[in-house]
Design an enzyme around this catalytic site. Structure first.
Site, PDB file in Angstrom:
ATOM      1  N   GLY A  48       0.844  -1.197   0.000  1.00  0.00           N
ATOM      2  CA  GLY A  48       0.000   0.000   0.000  1.00  0.00           C
ATOM      3  C   GLY A  48       0.871   1.234   0.000  1.00  0.00           C
ATOM      4  O   GLY A  48       2.070   1.172   0.293  1.00  0.00           O
ATOM      5  N   GLN A  53       2.998  10.099   1.580  1.00  0.00           N
ATOM      6  CA  GLN A  53       4.303   9.422   1.618  1.00  0.00           C
ATOM      7  C   GLN A  53       5.194   9.841   0.451  1.00  0.00           C
ATOM      8  O   GLN A  53       6.400   9.576   0.486  1.00  0.00           O
ATOM      9  CB  GLN A  53       4.125   7.898   1.620  1.00  0.00           C
ATOM     10  N   CYS A 101       6.230  -0.100   7.370  1.00  0.00           N
ATOM     11  CA  CYS A 101       5.857   1.166   6.730  1.00  0.00           C
ATOM     12  C   CYS A 101       7.031   1.646   5.894  1.00  0.00           C
ATOM     13  O   CYS A 101       8.179   1.656   6.373  1.00  0.00           O
ATOM     14  CB  CYS A 101       5.500   2.200   7.795  1.00  0.00           C
ATOM     15  N   LEU A 102       6.731   2.036   4.667  1.00  0.00           N
ATOM     16  CA  LEU A 102       7.790   2.534   3.786  1.00  0.00           C
ATOM     17  C   LEU A 102       8.435   3.794   4.367  1.00  0.00           C
ATOM     18  O   LEU A 102       9.583   4.103   4.049  1.00  0.00           O
ATOM     19  CB  LEU A 102       7.222   2.830   2.394  1.00  0.00           C
ATOM     20  N   HIS A 143      -4.133   1.293   7.755  1.00  0.00           N
ATOM     21  CA  HIS A 143      -2.772   1.841   7.809  1.00  0.00           C
ATOM     22  C   HIS A 143      -2.662   3.049   6.862  1.00  0.00           C
ATOM     23  O   HIS A 143      -2.129   4.100   7.233  1.00  0.00           O
ATOM     24  CB  HIS A 143      -1.780   0.736   7.418  1.00  0.00           C
ATOM     25  N   GLU A 144      -3.202   2.889   5.639  1.00  0.00           N
ATOM     26  CA  GLU A 144      -3.081   3.977   4.643  1.00  0.00           C
ATOM     27  C   GLU A 144      -3.966   5.168   5.023  1.00  0.00           C
ATOM     28  O   GLU A 144      -3.549   6.328   4.842  1.00  0.00           O
ATOM     29  CB  GLU A 144      -3.426   3.464   3.241  1.00  0.00           C
ATOM     30  N   HIS A 147      -2.268   7.359   7.362  1.00  0.00           N
ATOM     31  CA  HIS A 147      -1.324   8.298   6.732  1.00  0.00           C
ATOM     32  C   HIS A 147      -2.047   9.588   6.328  1.00  0.00           C
ATOM     33  O   HIS A 147      -1.460  10.676   6.403  1.00  0.00           O
ATOM     34  CB  HIS A 147      -0.685   7.678   5.487  1.00  0.00           C
TER      35      HIS A 147
HETATM   36  O1  K1U Z   1       1.963   2.452   3.718  1.00  0.00           O
HETATM   37  C1  K1U Z   1       3.055   1.905   3.741  1.00  0.00           C
HETATM   38  O2  K1U Z   1       3.985   2.409   4.354  1.00  0.00           O
HETATM   39  C2  K1U Z   1       3.256   0.573   3.050  1.00  0.00           C
HETATM   40  C3  K1U Z   1       3.139  -0.621   3.987  1.00  0.00           C
HETATM   41  C4  K1U Z   1       1.686  -1.021   4.080  1.00  0.00           C
HETATM   42  C5  K1U Z   1       1.294  -2.058   5.100  1.00  0.00           C
HETATM   43  C6  K1U Z   1       2.071  -3.176   5.386  1.00  0.00           C
HETATM   44  C7  K1U Z   1       1.638  -4.117   6.310  1.00  0.00           C
HETATM   45  C8  K1U Z   1       0.433  -3.946   6.951  1.00  0.00           C
HETATM   46  C9  K1U Z   1      -0.325  -2.835   6.679  1.00  0.00           C
HETATM   47  C10 K1U Z   1       0.104  -1.894   5.750  1.00  0.00           C
HETATM   48  C11 K1U Z   1       3.988  -1.743   3.419  1.00  0.00           C
HETATM   49  O3  K1U Z   1       3.731  -2.217   2.364  1.00  0.00           O
HETATM   50  S1  K1U Z   1       5.336  -2.291   4.385  1.00  0.00           S
HETATM   51  C12 K1U Z   1       6.051  -3.630   3.416  1.00  0.00           C
HETATM   52  C13 K1U Z   1       5.275  -4.909   3.321  1.00  0.00           C
HETATM   53  O4  K1U Z   1       5.079  -5.366   2.216  1.00  0.00           O
HETATM   54  C14 K1U Z   1       4.774  -5.687   4.488  1.00  0.00           C
HETATM   55  C15 K1U Z   1       5.215  -5.451   5.775  1.00  0.00           C
HETATM   56  C16 K1U Z   1       4.726  -6.200   6.872  1.00  0.00           C
HETATM   57  C17 K1U Z   1       3.805  -7.206   6.660  1.00  0.00           C
HETATM   58  C18 K1U Z   1       3.360  -7.441   5.386  1.00  0.00           C
HETATM   59  C19 K1U Z   1       3.841  -6.706   4.304  1.00  0.00           C
HETATM   60 ZN    ZN Z   2       2.972   3.378   6.066  1.00  0.00          ZN
END
Ligand code: K1U
Ligand code: ZN
Length: 184
Positions: A48, A53, A101-102, A143-144, A147
């Site tokens: 996401g 971001q 989170c990125l 989560h998004e 943000h």
């Molecule tokens: O919004 C962001 O910073 C992206 C984030 C989104 C997210 C990941 C996990 C749960 C909820 C929202 C990421 O994509 S982090 C990288 C990722 O692929 C990941 C990290 C942890 C668990 C599963 C995937």
């Molecule tokens: Zn994030």
């Protein structure tokens, strides 16, 4: 040509602001931003991304669930753009699951989120959509949407919740066969 955009990191003021609604979905700059977000998400291997971001304070998110080591049963979906998303309803039932989170590099933690959501949003053509989401997709949406309101996942953690590095996270999930914990 779509561009891969730089990602704002924790501490940047843009990540603490409430983002503004998109006024004109048909504005070519908004459509170009959607293409840039899709490419940036693909390049970052995230599930996401939200416009703040990439240093744009507009209420736009992209959700792109795919199976991953912690969520092997996560659905594989085409990236879904949501403009001006609203959470109309969220379940009282919650579940705990891993997030990253990125904008918060090398940090993973288990976050409590509602298991089910009813959403209203505009798609990239400007149509109003109302739809229900659950499980990992509902987690990504929450989560998004955070943000868009200037909230990062560490701020959702009760005191004492451990925040793991990527290496510690990989070790933790290797030793765990449990699904996310459901709480009614
Ligand atoms: O919004 C962001 O910073 C992206 C984030 C989104 C997210 C990941 C996990 C749960 C909820 C929202 C990421 O994509 S982090 C990288 C990722 O692929 C990941 C990290 C942890 C668990 C599963 C995937
Ligand atoms: Zn994030």
């Amino acid at each position: 040509m779509p561009r891969i955009l730089p990602i704002a990191k924790r501490g940047d003021p843009i990540l603490q602001q409430r983002a503004q609604p998109v006024a004109d979905i048909h504005d070519p700059a908004v459509q170009a931003l959607l293409d840039d977000l899709l490419l940036t998400l693909e390049a970052s291997s995230g599930v996401g991304i939200a416009a703040p971001q990439v240093f744009v304070s507009l209420r736009i998110i992209i959700v792109a669930s795919r199976p991953n080591p912690r969520y092997p049963d996560a659905p594989l979906m085409q990236p879904l753009a949501m403009l001006n998303p609203e959470i109309l309803w969220q379940s009282a039932a919650t579940c705990t699951g891993w997030e990253g989170c990125l904008s918060v590099p090398d940090a993973r933690a288990q976050v409590i989120r509602a298991t089910r959501l009813h959403m209203r949003y505009l798609d990239r053509q400007g149509a109003v959509v109302e739809a229900a989401f659950d499980g990992f997709i509902a987690r990504i949406i929450q989560h998004e949407c955070d943000h868009l309101d200037g909230i990062l996942f560490p701020e959702r953690l009760p005191a004492q919740t451990p925040i793991l590095t990527e290496a510690e996270f990989q070790q933790a999930i290797r030793g765990s066969t449990h699904e996310p914990v459901l709480k009614q």
